[in-house]
Structure formats: C-alpha cells, structure tokens
Design an enzyme around this catalytic site. Structure first.
Site, mmCIF file in Angstrom:
data_model
loop_
_atom_site.group_PDB
_atom_site.id
_atom_site.type_symbol
_atom_site.label_atom_id
_atom_site.label_comp_id
_atom_site.label_asym_id
_atom_site.label_seq_id
_atom_site.Cartn_x
_atom_site.Cartn_y
_atom_site.Cartn_z
ATOM 1 N N LYS A 129 7.958 6.538 6.055
ATOM 2 C CA LYS A 129 6.967 6.245 7.099
ATOM 3 C C LYS A 129 7.630 6.296 8.472
ATOM 4 O O LYS A 129 7.069 6.835 9.429
ATOM 5 C CB LYS A 129 6.331 4.869 6.854
ATOM 6 C CG LYS A 129 5.427 4.853 5.630
ATOM 7 C CD LYS A 129 5.008 3.453 5.201
ATOM 8 C CE LYS A 129 4.228 3.513 3.889
ATOM 9 N NZ LYS A 129 3.932 2.188 3.323
ATOM 10 N N GLN A 132 5.081 -3.967 4.208
ATOM 11 C CA GLN A 132 5.358 -3.186 2.990
ATOM 12 C C GLN A 132 5.334 -4.121 1.776
ATOM 13 O O GLN A 132 6.078 -5.099 1.724
ATOM 14 C CB GLN A 132 6.729 -2.495 3.123
ATOM 15 C CG GLN A 132 7.065 -1.582 1.973
ATOM 16 C CD GLN A 132 6.130 -0.358 1.865
ATOM 17 O OE1 GLN A 132 5.756 0.240 2.868
ATOM 18 N NE2 GLN A 132 5.742 -0.011 0.651
ATOM 19 N N ASP A 135 -2.871 -0.393 7.794
ATOM 20 C CA ASP A 135 -3.107 -0.134 6.369
ATOM 21 C C ASP A 135 -4.567 -0.333 5.963
ATOM 22 O O ASP A 135 -4.941 -0.058 4.828
ATOM 23 C CB ASP A 135 -2.226 -1.070 5.522
ATOM 24 C CG ASP A 135 -1.007 -0.344 4.962
ATOM 25 O OD1 ASP A 135 -1.040 0.901 4.929
ATOM 26 O OD2 ASP A 135 -0.051 -1.018 4.556
#
Ligand code: NAP
Length: 299
Positions: A57, A101, A124
C-alpha cells in the site's frame, strides 16, 4: 472439438490504469491544493502478511504521488496510545485517509479503533457511518475490496441487473458489503456462509459468483454454472508437497476456468483492485477536504 475461451478479469491491468489516472489528477491538482493527498497506515506488531500488505500500500501511494504516513508500532502498544494517534490523525490536515491494518494483536479492540476514525477519512470504508451510507444507497466511502470487485465487473461490462449473484462469505470486510453493492446494482443476491446447507445447489444458480470464504479450493468446477462470471476474493497461502509456498484463491482455477465465461486469477485479480480503490478513496477524501475549505469548487 471446440475449446472454450474463458476471459480473465485482469485486476492487475485495471488497477494499473486507475493508478495512472490518479497520478495525472494528483499532478494537476497538487499546485492548486498546495499539497499531495496523504494516507496514514497504522500497523501494530510484526505479522509478516500484514507487513507485506502495508509495504504494498505504501509503495502504491508513492507511485501515484500520494504521501504515506507509515505508523508502525510495537505489538505491546496500548489501546489508549493508538486512540491518541488516531485522534491526532483525524485533526491532521495533511492526512486524507486513515487505515488500521488488521488483524491487530489480541489485547487491542479493533472495532473501537475503526469507529474512532473520522468517517470522511475512513479510507477502508469500514466505519459504521460509511457502511450505513452503503445500506441506504447514499454516496460515501465504500469498502475497498467489494468496491474493487464492482469496478472490475463494470470494466468488463458484466451485466448485473436482474442476474442471480451469489456471495460465499458474510464478513463485514468483504461478504456483507459485497452483497449490498450487488443489490445496489439490481442483482438478485444470495449470501452463503459456513452454516449454509448444500452450497453447491446455491452456487450452481449463480450468474455471478463471488468467493470470499478464505478456504483454498472451496469452489470447484462442478459448483459453477456454465457461462458464469467467477470472482475469487480469497487469498490463501498454501505449501505444496515440495514445501514451496504460494498464494491461491478459494476457487479451483484450472477446471473452473473451463466452465466459466469470466474468471479472476489469484494473484492478479481482486488483490490489486483493493489497493487501487484504497488510493481512490483517499483521493476522494482529498478532493472533499479541498472543497470544504473552498479551495476547489464545482465537481
Ligand atoms: P472471514 O472474516 O474469515 O470470513 C469468511 C467468511 O466465509 C465467513 O462469513 C464464513 O462464514 C464463510 N465461510 C467459511 N467457511 C465456509 C464454507 N465452508 N462455506 C461457506 N462459507 C464459509 O474472511 P474475510 O476477511 O471475509 O476474507 C475472506 C477471504 O478473502 C480471505 O481469504 C482473505 O484473505 C481474502 N481477502 C482478500 C482481499 C483482497 O484484496 N483480495 C481482501 C480482503 C480479504 P461464517 O460467517 O458462518 O463464519
């Protein structure tokens, strides 16, 4: 004998195209807005799979000209410390997107942390406000993996309205938002899960089959309707008889590709699309922040 030509839904190529579009938009807007978009990636501990995802990412951010603020913490970091970090990132004007994460070490309450992220910085798309917007069909930041699947289906002009779509898996990360997005696109949606009975009977009806269970080889060719579109969200690391490790999806690729009309590979299917949509969400938040400040107007 006629041989079947199954089309690959090439997520890697489409993700690359999205990255290029983002790169040029960021280049042209940066001078006006006075800064590039910024994404903060919080990682706790040293889970190797998470570390690889985070590296990926952060590299993708760099490639499109976004700043990534890597926030990597030791595994004993406390809930309070992380809450303080998120509170500061929520206020930080350089930061447009924040992601945590997962998975986190067991002593941490991941849901509480996700809920603390400002909904407009929820890269997200997992905050209840954004999930609520999805349920209501309102605009908002969408969960990256299912949004990536939808984009891939759109790129290949796969019809969804009135079609039978089956999602295998009901997680908050993939299965549930996936089902809602397919519903939003007017598909007739069925969700199967670990308690569903006679799954083959369900999957066999699918014009569009999305596998998101995290079980290698769960979907075999005899479970797939001839001519179906098969999207494999699963990412599973398996070790073969020679001790070699590799990534596979939830779908038995070879045999299924002989039955389906379209199929995603693993790797190179949904995985790169998830990262592309993460960057796109961050870019959307960047534009919104600039508009809210009156720097940009119009579209
Ligand atoms: P998860 O939270 O473990 O959820 C798995 C879901 O599959 C659950 O709803 C579970 O049902 C269902 N399931 C388990 N065994 C089943 C079976 N035998 N038959 C039918 N359903 C079954 O996993 P997740 O986070 O959704 O992720 C799913 C997979 O996608 C994993 O391989 C993950 O690595 C991958 N993934 C990929 C991406 C990407 O970018 N490509 C992104 C996220 C996740 P119950 O609810 O009944 O337990």
């Amino acid at each position: 004998m006629e041989t079947k030509t199954t089309k690959i839904l090439d997520g890697k190529a489409l993700a690359e195209k999205i990255h290029q579009e983002l790169t040029s938009q960021i280049q042209s807007l940066q001078a006006k807005i006075g800064r590039p978009p910024g994404l903060a990636v919080l990682m706790v501990g040293d889970n190797p799979a998470s570390a690889a995802y985070v590296r990926n990412k952060e590299k993708a951010c760099a490639r499109v000209g976004m700043t990534s603020f890597g926030k990597h913490f030791p595994k004993e970091t406390t809930q309070q410390e992380l809450e303080d970090v998120i509170a500061a990132l929520n206020e930080d004007e350089q930061v447009d997107g924040i992601l945590v994460q997962l998975p986190l070490p067991e002593h941490l309450d991941a849901v509480k942390l996700l809920h603390q992220i400002a909904p407009d910085k929820d890269a997200d798309g997992l905050h209840p406000v954004n999930l609520g917007r999805l349920v209501r069909g309102e605009a908002g930041l969408r969960s990256c993996t299912p949004a990536g699947v939808m984009r891939l289906l759109a790129e290949y002009a796969i019809p969804l309205a009135g079609k039978q779509a089956v999602v295998v898996g009901r997680s908050i990360l993939v299965g549930k938002p996936m089902a809602l997005m397919l519903l939003e696109a007017d598909a007739t949606v069925t969700i199967a899960h670990s308690r569903s009975q006679d799954i083959q009977n369900i999957t066999k009806n699918a014009d569009v089959l999305i596998a998101a269970a995290g079980i290698p080889g769960l979907i075999t060719a005899d479970m797939v309707k001839p001519g179906a579109v098969v999207v494999d969200v699963g990412i599973n690391r398996v070790t073969d008889a020679n001790g070699k490790s590799r990534l596979v999806g939830d779908v038995e690729f070879g045999a299924t590709a002989n039955v389906a009309d379209y199929i995603t590979p693993v790797p190179g299917g949904v995985g790169p699309m998830t990262v592309a949509l993460l960057l796109e969400n961050t870019f959307t938040s960047y534009l919104k922040a600039a508009k809210d400040k009156g720097i940009l107007n119009g579209k």
